[in-house]
Design a protein around this motif. Structure first.
Motif, short mmCIF file in Angstrom:
data_model
loop_
_atom_site.label_atom_id
_atom_site.label_comp_id
_atom_site.label_asym_id
_atom_site.label_seq_id
_atom_site.Cartn_x
_atom_site.Cartn_y
_atom_site.Cartn_z
N LEU A 1 -6.04 63.52 12.38
CA LEU A 1 -5.07 64.58 12.66
C LEU A 1 -5.75 65.93 12.80
CD1 LEU A 1 -2.22 63.71 10.13
CD2 LEU A 1 -2.24 63.27 12.60
N CYS B 1 -6.64 57.20 10.40
CA CYS B 1 -5.79 58.25 10.97
C CYS B 1 -6.67 59.44 11.29
CB CYS B 1 -4.70 58.63 9.96
SG CYS B 1 -3.59 59.94 10.48
N ILE C 1 4.42 65.70 11.31
CA ILE C 1 3.99 65.08 10.06
C ILE C 1 4.73 65.61 8.83
CG2 ILE C 1 1.70 64.55 10.95
CD1 ILE C 1 0.60 66.97 9.48
N THR D 1 2.56 58.83 10.55
CA THR D 1 1.76 59.41 11.64
C THR D 1 1.69 58.41 12.78
OG1 THR D 1 -0.30 58.60 10.64
CG2 THR D 1 0.41 60.83 10.07
N HIS E 1 1.46 53.14 6.96
CA HIS E 1 0.49 54.23 6.84
C HIS E 1 -0.62 53.92 5.82
CE1 HIS E 1 -0.75 58.40 7.36
NE2 HIS E 1 -0.89 58.49 6.06
#
Length: 263
Positions: free
Chosen positions: A102, A100, A113, A207, A233
């Motif tokens: 971000l 991930c 989120i 996400t 996730h």
């Protein structure tokens, strides 16, 4: 290999990953980031733990442990962006692998989120006042984030949510503010680090893949993306988990090939 957890995680929760990754031939180190796992108690009188402490700890650790072996940074969840930061700042990694990526300073990311829309509208703006003593009170991670979506396996989600050193724990309110304000240590467009591989869970309910793809698309340098089929996730479900192991194995081989060629 340095394995970096994210919000609601800790080193102990990453040990199953470490065990599998070590079988690929890597010496794997896992770390508790400040406020998580066995570092949950903060010395009295110290300022609130911040996201910057997380970034600095990883930079310091990589610098101290550096030797002739090639380093691969593997970041899960929020740990993905931390791994990119560490590679960019230290210049010591040969590869970054993330599940991930971000950048909460980007429009709409923070709202995407958190656990509920009202938190984005009302709660997040109030975090700007979390400074000084007001930054010290602790808020459970599950209050602000959709921690129940950590996995698509109800049993695993329950285990994370009831772990007082992980998803069932709390962080200082100032940490949340500093995370939302920090952004990448180096702007992605100026990134000069090693190749970045995004192994994103295809069925992530926390996400969405497009959030990470936005970050990846801004990174200067070599990148690639692989979706992990069937994974939430916290990507442990099959067949995506095996895809993750295969991709990491391929990257390790490439890193070793590069080292043998002296590149």
């Amino acid at each position: 290999m340095l394995l970096v957890h994210g919000a609601g995680g800790n080193a102990a929760a990453m040990w199953p990953y470490a065990a599998h990754l070590s079988r690929l031939g890597a010496r794997v180190t896992v770390v508790d980031l400040p406020g998580c796992g066995r570092t949950i108690r903060v010395r009295r009188g110290r300022r609130s733990v911040s996201y910057g402490d997380w970034q600095q700890l990883l930079v310091d650790l990589v610098g101290r442990e550096h030797d002739e072996r090639p380093l691969v940074l593997v970041g899960a969840s929020m740990g993905g962006a931390l791994a990119v930061d560490t590679a960019a700042v230290t210049g010591l990694a040969k590869r970054v692998i993330a599940t991930c990526l971000l950048d909460p300073t980007r429009p709409g990311i923070a709202a995407a989120i958190v656990r509920a829309p009202w938190i984005a509208r009302l709660g997040l703006p109030l975090l700007q006042f979390a400074r000084g003593p007001a930054a010290n009170p602790r808020i459970p991670v599950r209050v602000l984030t959709p921690m129940s979506a950590i996995s698509n396996d109800p049993g695993l989600s329950h285990a994370v949510l009831t772990d007082p050193c992980g998803g069932g724990g709390a962080m200082p309110v100032g940490w949340y503010r500093s995370f939302l304000e920090a952004g990448p240590a180096i702007p992605p467009e100026q990134y000069q680090g090693p190749p970045v591989v995004l192994l994103h869970p295809a069925e992530d309910r926390w996400t969405m893949p497009e959030l990470s793809l936005d970050y990846l698309g801004r990174l200067h340098g070599k990148t690639r993306v692989v979706m992990l089929p069937g994974c939430g996730h916290f990507p442990l479900e099959e067949p995506g988990f095996q895809v993750l192991l295969d991709e990491v194995s391929d990257e390790l081989e490439q890193v070793l090939d590069d080292q043998r060629r002296g590149s």
